[in-house]
Design a protein around this motif. Structure first.
Motif, PDB file in Angstrom:
ATOM      1  N   SER A  14      -1.652   4.904   0.448  1.00  0.00           N
ATOM      2  CA  SER A  14      -2.785   5.111   1.672  1.00  0.00           C
ATOM      3  C   SER A  14      -4.168   4.703   1.205  1.00  0.00           C
ATOM      4  O   SER A  14      -5.052   4.729   1.911  1.00  0.00           O
ATOM      5  N   LEU A  15      -4.106   4.410  -0.101  1.00  0.00           N
ATOM      6  CA  LEU A  15      -5.682   4.420  -0.908  1.00  0.00           C
ATOM      7  C   LEU A  15      -5.924   2.862  -0.669  1.00  0.00           C
ATOM      8  O   LEU A  15      -5.169   1.937  -1.245  1.00  0.00           O
ATOM      9  N   PRO A  16      -7.101   2.540  -0.230  1.00  0.00           N
ATOM     10  CA  PRO A  16      -7.427   1.104  -0.216  1.00  0.00           C
ATOM     11  C   PRO A  16      -7.531   0.567  -1.455  1.00  0.00           C
ATOM     12  O   PRO A  16      -8.145   1.103  -2.361  1.00  0.00           O
ATOM     13  N   TYR A  17      -7.177  -0.655  -1.667  1.00  0.00           N
ATOM     14  CA  TYR A  17      -7.463  -1.471  -2.818  1.00  0.00           C
ATOM     15  C   TYR A  17      -6.581  -1.313  -3.978  1.00  0.00           C
ATOM     16  O   TYR A  17      -6.649  -2.029  -4.951  1.00  0.00           O
ATOM     17  N   LEU A  18      -5.841  -0.210  -3.827  1.00  0.00           N
ATOM     18  CA  LEU A  18      -4.903   0.200  -4.932  1.00  0.00           C
ATOM     19  C   LEU A  18      -3.528  -1.031  -4.999  1.00  0.00           C
ATOM     20  O   LEU A  18      -3.429  -1.371  -6.550  1.00  0.00           O
ATOM     21  N   GLN A  19      -3.187  -1.508  -3.957  1.00  0.00           N
ATOM     22  CA  GLN A  19      -2.137  -2.338  -4.185  1.00  0.00           C
ATOM     23  C   GLN A  19      -2.711  -3.946  -4.611  1.00  0.00           C
ATOM     24  O   GLN A  19      -1.975  -4.577  -4.940  1.00  0.00           O
ATOM     25  N   ILE A  20      -3.955  -3.924  -4.361  1.00  0.00           N
ATOM     26  CA  ILE A  20      -4.647  -5.374  -4.941  1.00  0.00           C
ATOM     27  C   ILE A  20      -4.692  -5.341  -6.332  1.00  0.00           C
ATOM     28  O   ILE A  20      -4.207  -6.262  -6.915  1.00  0.00           O
ATOM     29  N   VAL A  21      -5.088  -4.010  -6.640  1.00  0.00           N
ATOM     30  CA  VAL A  21      -5.508  -4.007  -8.410  1.00  0.00           C
ATOM     31  C   VAL A  21      -3.735  -4.091  -8.976  1.00  0.00           C
ATOM     32  O   VAL A  21      -3.563  -4.668  -9.631  1.00  0.00           O
ATOM     33  N   GLY A  22      -2.996  -3.331  -8.040  1.00  0.00           N
ATOM     34  CA  GLY A  22      -1.359  -3.374  -8.605  1.00  0.00           C
ATOM     35  C   GLY A  22      -0.952  -5.077  -8.817  1.00  0.00           C
ATOM     36  O   GLY A  22      -0.221  -5.355  -9.655  1.00  0.00           O
ATOM     37  N   GLY A  23      -1.180  -5.658  -7.520  1.00  0.00           N
ATOM     38  CA  GLY A  23      -0.665  -7.138  -7.602  1.00  0.00           C
ATOM     39  C   GLY A  23      -1.324  -7.922  -8.409  1.00  0.00           C
ATOM     40  O   GLY A  23      -0.515  -8.623  -9.131  1.00  0.00           O
ATOM     41  N   LEU A  24      -2.437  -7.751  -8.895  1.00  0.00           N
ATOM     42  CA  LEU A  24      -3.006  -8.435  -9.855  1.00  0.00           C
ATOM     43  C   LEU A  24      -2.702  -8.238 -11.324  1.00  0.00           C
ATOM     44  O   LEU A  24      -2.381  -9.266 -12.104  1.00  0.00           O
ATOM     45  N   LEU A  25      -2.330  -6.890 -11.379  1.00  0.00           N
ATOM     46  CA  LEU A  25      -1.718  -6.531 -12.760  1.00  0.00           C
ATOM     47  C   LEU A  25      -0.366  -7.146 -12.836  1.00  0.00           C
ATOM     48  O   LEU A  25       0.001  -7.598 -13.794  1.00  0.00           O
TER      49      LEU A  25
END
Length: 227
Positions: free
Chosen positions: A70-81
């Motif tokens: 539910s935290l915004p931008y967390l999956q963006i960071v994870g995806g880039l990782l």
């Protein structure tokens, strides 16, 4: 004993094992790609340690996964990782054989496995937790049973990668695909994705293309520098 005699218990266990069979394919690819950089004598240990630690990590993640997603931008960071991990695994591929072949360290391989599994398991653990229906015994038992499934899948993938090198590129593409999916599924992009469902596959395909194209470019540069 009453728990073990319950039909709901065994049905829930069957659901968890089946979910892990379906969802562990990409994890097995990551483990295989990371372990194949090791000397043959260490590959089995890396698969065993990486798989066991990854399952323990999933158990811990189950408690907090819903809140994390539910935290915004967390999956963006994870995806880039994940894109970075896929790029590293592909660019680190050594075309050399025999004595000229360079090997990585077990510690680095296990860290790569855990880091990738941390990102890739956020969505998976929610499905497992739903099947467990709040039973920690069922959750731990179900995930423990999944360890040999992941180990078998990883060991099989290593052998296939050694025999068919193209699978290494396909594995890197899969990691890139999951990375692209993870990015576009971030909560901050939920409305955009709802209005444009095609973005899900476009982002996944872009992630796969990026990892393969950039990885091959880095490989060529490294090969040219070596010569």
């Amino acid at each position: 004993m009453e728990t073990l005699q319950s039909a709901d218990f065994w049905l829930g266990l069957l659901k968890i094992v089946w979910i892990n069979i379906i969802l562990s394919g990409d994890n097995a690819v990551v483990i295989a790609m990371a372990a194949r950089s090791l000397p043959p004598a260490q590959q089995k240990k890396a698969v065993l340690f990486g798989s066991g630690a990854a399952v323990v990590l999933r158990i811990v993640l189950t408690v907090v996964a819903a809140k994390l997603l539910s935290l915004p931008y967390l999956q963006i960071v994870g995806g880039l990782l994940l894109l970075w991990i896929g790029l590293q695994l592909l660019s680190d591929e050594d075309d050399g054989e025999g004595e000229s072949k360079e090997y990585g360290s077990m510690g680095a391989a296990v860290r790569t496995i855990l880091l990738a599994d941390l990102v890739m398991s956020l969505d998976n653990v929610i499905a497992v937790a739903a099947a467990a229906q709040g039973s920690m015994v069922l959750l731990v038992l179900g995930l423990a049973i999944s360890i040999p499934l992941v180990i078998f899948g990883s060991t099989l993938m290593i052998k296939l990668m050694e025999r068919f090198p193209i699978i290494v590129m396909l594995g890197a593409a899969l990691i890139g695909w999951v990375g692209g999916e993870t990015i576009v599924n971030d909560v901050s992009l939920r409305e955009v994705l709802a209005a444009n469902p095609w973005l899900h596959y476009a982002a996944a395909a872009a992630g796969a293309f990026f990892v393969v194209a950039a990885g091959r470019l880095l490989q060529r540069r490294a090969h040219a520098a070596a010569n």
